[in-house]
Design a protein around this motif. Structure first.
Motif, PDB file in Angstrom:
ATOM      1  N   GLU A  48       0.809  -1.217   0.000  1.00  0.00           N
ATOM      2  CA  GLU A  48       0.000   0.000   0.000  1.00  0.00           C
ATOM      3  C   GLU A  48       0.843   1.267   0.000  1.00  0.00           C
ATOM      4  N   ASP A  49       2.061   1.194   0.567  1.00  0.00           N
ATOM      5  CA  ASP A  49       2.922   2.377   0.606  1.00  0.00           C
ATOM      6  C   ASP A  49       3.703   2.564  -0.685  1.00  0.00           C
ATOM      7  N   GLY A  50       3.478   1.696  -1.684  1.00  0.00           N
ATOM      8  CA  GLY A  50       4.151   1.820  -2.973  1.00  0.00           C
ATOM      9  C   GLY A  50       5.451   1.057  -3.084  1.00  0.00           C
ATOM     10  N   GLY A  51       5.887   0.415  -2.000  1.00  0.00           N
ATOM     11  CA  GLY A  51       7.107  -0.376  -2.029  1.00  0.00           C
ATOM     12  C   GLY A  51       6.822  -1.847  -2.253  1.00  0.00           C
ATOM     13  N   LEU A  52       7.856  -2.660  -2.157  1.00  0.00           N
ATOM     14  CA  LEU A  52       7.682  -4.101  -2.279  1.00  0.00           C
ATOM     15  C   LEU A  52       6.840  -4.632  -1.118  1.00  0.00           C
ATOM     16  N   ALA A  53       6.064  -5.676  -1.387  1.00  0.00           N
ATOM     17  CA  ALA A  53       5.242  -6.303  -0.357  1.00  0.00           C
ATOM     18  C   ALA A  53       5.993  -7.492   0.239  1.00  0.00           C
ATOM     19  N   TRP A  54       6.039  -7.555   1.556  1.00  0.00           N
ATOM     20  CA  TRP A  54       6.709  -8.639   2.277  1.00  0.00           C
ATOM     21  C   TRP A  54       5.698  -9.355   3.164  1.00  0.00           C
ATOM     22  N   GLY A  55       5.883 -10.662   3.313  1.00  0.00           N
ATOM     23  CA  GLY A  55       5.005 -11.441   4.157  1.00  0.00           C
ATOM     24  C   GLY A  55       5.795 -12.394   5.032  1.00  0.00           C
ATOM     25  N   SER A  56       5.086 -13.283   5.686  1.00  0.00           N
ATOM     26  CA  SER A  56       5.694 -14.289   6.552  1.00  0.00           C
ATOM     27  C   SER A  56       6.223 -15.450   5.717  1.00  0.00           C
ATOM     28  N   LEU A  57       7.252 -16.115   6.224  1.00  0.00           N
ATOM     29  CA  LEU A  57       7.772 -17.306   5.539  1.00  0.00           C
ATOM     30  C   LEU A  57       6.713 -18.403   5.483  1.00  0.00           C
ATOM     31  N   ALA A  58       5.737 -18.349   6.367  1.00  0.00           N
ATOM     32  CA  ALA A  58       4.671 -19.355   6.369  1.00  0.00           C
ATOM     33  C   ALA A  58       3.802 -19.261   5.121  1.00  0.00           C
ATOM     34  N   GLU A  59       3.885 -18.144   4.394  1.00  0.00           N
ATOM     35  CA  GLU A  59       3.106 -17.988   3.178  1.00  0.00           C
ATOM     36  C   GLU A  59       3.662 -18.794   2.014  1.00  0.00           C
ATOM     37  N   ALA A  60       4.914 -19.226   2.111  1.00  0.00           N
ATOM     38  CA  ALA A  60       5.553 -19.935   1.005  1.00  0.00           C
ATOM     39  C   ALA A  60       4.918 -21.301   0.792  1.00  0.00           C
ATOM     40  N   ASP A  61       4.812 -21.701  -0.456  1.00  0.00           N
ATOM     41  CA  ASP A  61       4.339 -23.051  -0.799  1.00  0.00           C
ATOM     42  C   ASP A  61       5.282 -24.066  -0.154  1.00  0.00           C
ATOM     43  N   PRO A  62       4.773 -25.079   0.531  1.00  0.00           N
ATOM     44  CA  PRO A  62       5.647 -26.074   1.157  1.00  0.00           C
ATOM     45  C   PRO A  62       6.569 -26.774   0.170  1.00  0.00           C
ATOM     46  N   GLU A  63       6.157 -26.841  -1.111  1.00  0.00           N
ATOM     47  CA  GLU A  63       6.990 -27.496  -2.118  1.00  0.00           C
ATOM     48  C   GLU A  63       8.037 -26.559  -2.704  1.00  0.00           C
ATOM     49  N   ALA A  64       7.967 -25.270  -2.413  1.00  0.00           N
ATOM     50  CA  ALA A  64       8.888 -24.295  -2.998  1.00  0.00           C
ATOM     51  C   ALA A  64      10.222 -24.295  -2.253  1.00  0.00           C
ATOM     52  N   GLU A  65      11.248 -23.853  -2.924  1.00  0.00           N
ATOM     53  CA  GLU A  65      12.562 -23.665  -2.322  1.00  0.00           C
ATOM     54  C   GLU A  65      12.668 -22.217  -1.845  1.00  0.00           C
ATOM     55  N   LEU A  66      13.182 -22.028  -0.640  1.00  0.00           N
ATOM     56  CA  LEU A  66      13.402 -20.686  -0.119  1.00  0.00           C
ATOM     57  C   LEU A  66      14.823 -20.248  -0.440  1.00  0.00           C
ATOM     58  N   LEU A  67      14.949 -19.065  -1.015  1.00  0.00           N
ATOM     59  CA  LEU A  67      16.237 -18.514  -1.402  1.00  0.00           C
ATOM     60  C   LEU A  67      16.516 -17.287  -0.543  1.00  0.00           C
ATOM     61  N   LEU A  68      17.715 -17.197  -0.030  1.00  0.00           N
ATOM     62  CA  LEU A  68      18.097 -16.058   0.800  1.00  0.00           C
ATOM     63  C   LEU A  68      18.505 -14.884  -0.089  1.00  0.00           C
ATOM     64  N   LEU A  69      17.752 -13.811  -0.021  1.00  0.00           N
ATOM     65  CA  LEU A  69      18.125 -12.603  -0.760  1.00  0.00           C
ATOM     66  C   LEU A  69      19.203 -11.825  -0.025  1.00  0.00           C
ATOM     67  N   GLY A  70      19.181 -11.866   1.299  1.00  0.00           N
ATOM     68  CA  GLY A  70      20.179 -11.146   2.082  1.00  0.00           C
ATOM     69  C   GLY A  70      19.592 -10.670   3.387  1.00  0.00           C
ATOM     70  N   LEU A  71      20.286  -9.721   4.006  1.00  0.00           N
ATOM     71  CA  LEU A  71      19.882  -9.173   5.290  1.00  0.00           C
ATOM     72  C   LEU A  71      19.549  -7.701   5.138  1.00  0.00           C
ATOM     73  N   ASP A  72      18.439  -7.300   5.749  1.00  0.00           N
ATOM     74  CA  ASP A  72      18.069  -5.889   5.837  1.00  0.00           C
ATOM     75  C   ASP A  72      18.353  -5.478   7.272  1.00  0.00           C
ATOM     76  N   GLY A  73      19.559  -4.973   7.527  1.00  0.00           N
ATOM     77  CA  GLY A  73      20.029  -4.841   8.901  1.00  0.00           C
ATOM     78  C   GLY A  73      20.299  -6.227   9.432  1.00  0.00           C
ATOM     79  N   ALA A  74      19.566  -6.633  10.456  1.00  0.00           N
ATOM     80  CA  ALA A  74      19.687  -8.002  10.967  1.00  0.00           C
ATOM     81  C   ALA A  74      18.529  -8.880  10.518  1.00  0.00           C
ATOM     82  N   ALA A  75      17.615  -8.328   9.733  1.00  0.00           N
ATOM     83  CA  ALA A  75      16.413  -9.062   9.348  1.00  0.00           C
ATOM     84  C   ALA A  75      16.628  -9.838   8.054  1.00  0.00           C
TER      85      ALA A  75
END
Length: 291
Positions: A48-75
């Motif tokens: 809604e603020d015009g930036g990228l939308a982020w959600g919880s890791l629980a939203e990922a399809d269980p069959e999908a592979e999770l890829l680490l994009l990096g750290l935003d500070g410590a997040a």
């Protein structure tokens, strides 16, 4: 001073050490601050603020592979990839969305799109054909059969303005919108320097010989995954022999014509490339040099 093209802003801390630390990676996934980049196919979801939308890791399809994009500070920041990202929205709508993103968000999206697309297209080993598995938090794939490692690739592309007599050479590919002209471009071939690619591409596409080739600026280009290497070159003459399999037209444009196009004037001799594209910035830099 000309700003950088799109996708060039500093993005996330890419956290190279964490990629090779399975225990640390698992711990990162458990952090309350961990977030998943929301994407539809290869397109970004916009908040809604015009930036990228982020959600919880629980939203990922269980069959999908999770890829680490990096750290935003410590997040920790992740993106999910399935077997096929699916079709995206029409290109004009995508460009509108990307043009409105904050610069840092656009850079994060560029890395995510390239990485997701690479995984979707490289699920099988190029050496033996076996199905591969994601490794190093998504920054490699490993073959369990022949143990070959495969890494995300970036294709180098030269994009250049040839100059002669106070004019620059611009061309139009068939897929461009009407009246849109841009800098000529082409892939760097194996065993070739980018200077050699500039000279070869300009001769192949426009029939000109060039010298004094100089590097100006680069840009990551996530469609699907290229590094645009922006250059200037001096043409020996202005006689053109156009390769019509690559270009519909190519013309020399003087300073007044370039200024009119960059200002969006209706009677300009062409429509300038969009601001996200490095071609737009090469033209802006060339105009600065004329002052």
């Amino acid at each position: 001073m000309v700003a950088d093209p799109g996708f060039c802003a500093p993005g996330l801390d890419r956290a190279d050490l964490l990629r090779s630390d399975p225990d640390g990676l698992r711990a990162a996934m458990m952090r309350p601050s961990a977030r998943l980049l929301r994407m539809t196919g290869l397109d970004p979801d916009i908040a809604e603020d015009g930036g990228l939308a982020w959600g919880s890791l629980a939203e990922a399809d269980p069959e999908a592979e999770l890829l680490l994009l990096g750290l935003d500070g410590a997040a920790p920041r992740f993106v999910a990839v399935g077997h096929a990202p699916g079709p995206g929205q029409p290109i004009p709508l995508l460009w509108q969305a990307l043009a409105a993103l904050p610069e840092r968000d656009a850079a994060i999206y560029a890395a995510a799109r390239s990485l997701v697309d690479w995984h979707a297209r490289h699920r099988f080993c190029a050496r033996c054909g076996s199905e591969t598995a994601s490794e190093k938090a998504g920054w490699a794939r490993c073959c369990p059969n022949c143990h070959a490692e495969h890494f995300p690739r970036t294709d180098p592309v030269v994009i250049m303005l040839a100059e002669h007599g106070g004019r620059v050479l611009l061309g139009r590919q068939p897929q461009y919108p009407p009246r849109r002209l841009s800098a000529l471009a082409g892939f760097v071939e194996p065993g070739e320097t980018f200077e050699g690619a500039v000279a070869r591409e300009l001769h192949e596409e426009a029939g000109i010989r060039v010298s004094n080739i100089r590097y100006i600026k680069s840009q990551p280009w996530p469609f699907p995954s290229s590094l645009m290497i922006g250059c200037f070159a001096d043409a020996e003459d202005d006689a053109l022999t156009i390769d019509t399999t690559e270009l519909e037209e190519a013309i020399w444009v003087d300073e007044a014509g370039v200024r009119a196009a960059m200002a969006g004037e209706p009677d300009a001799p062409f429509i300038a490339p969009p601001r996200l594209a490095i071609a737009h910035h090469l033209l802006a830099i060339w105009l600065e040099l004329q002052d």
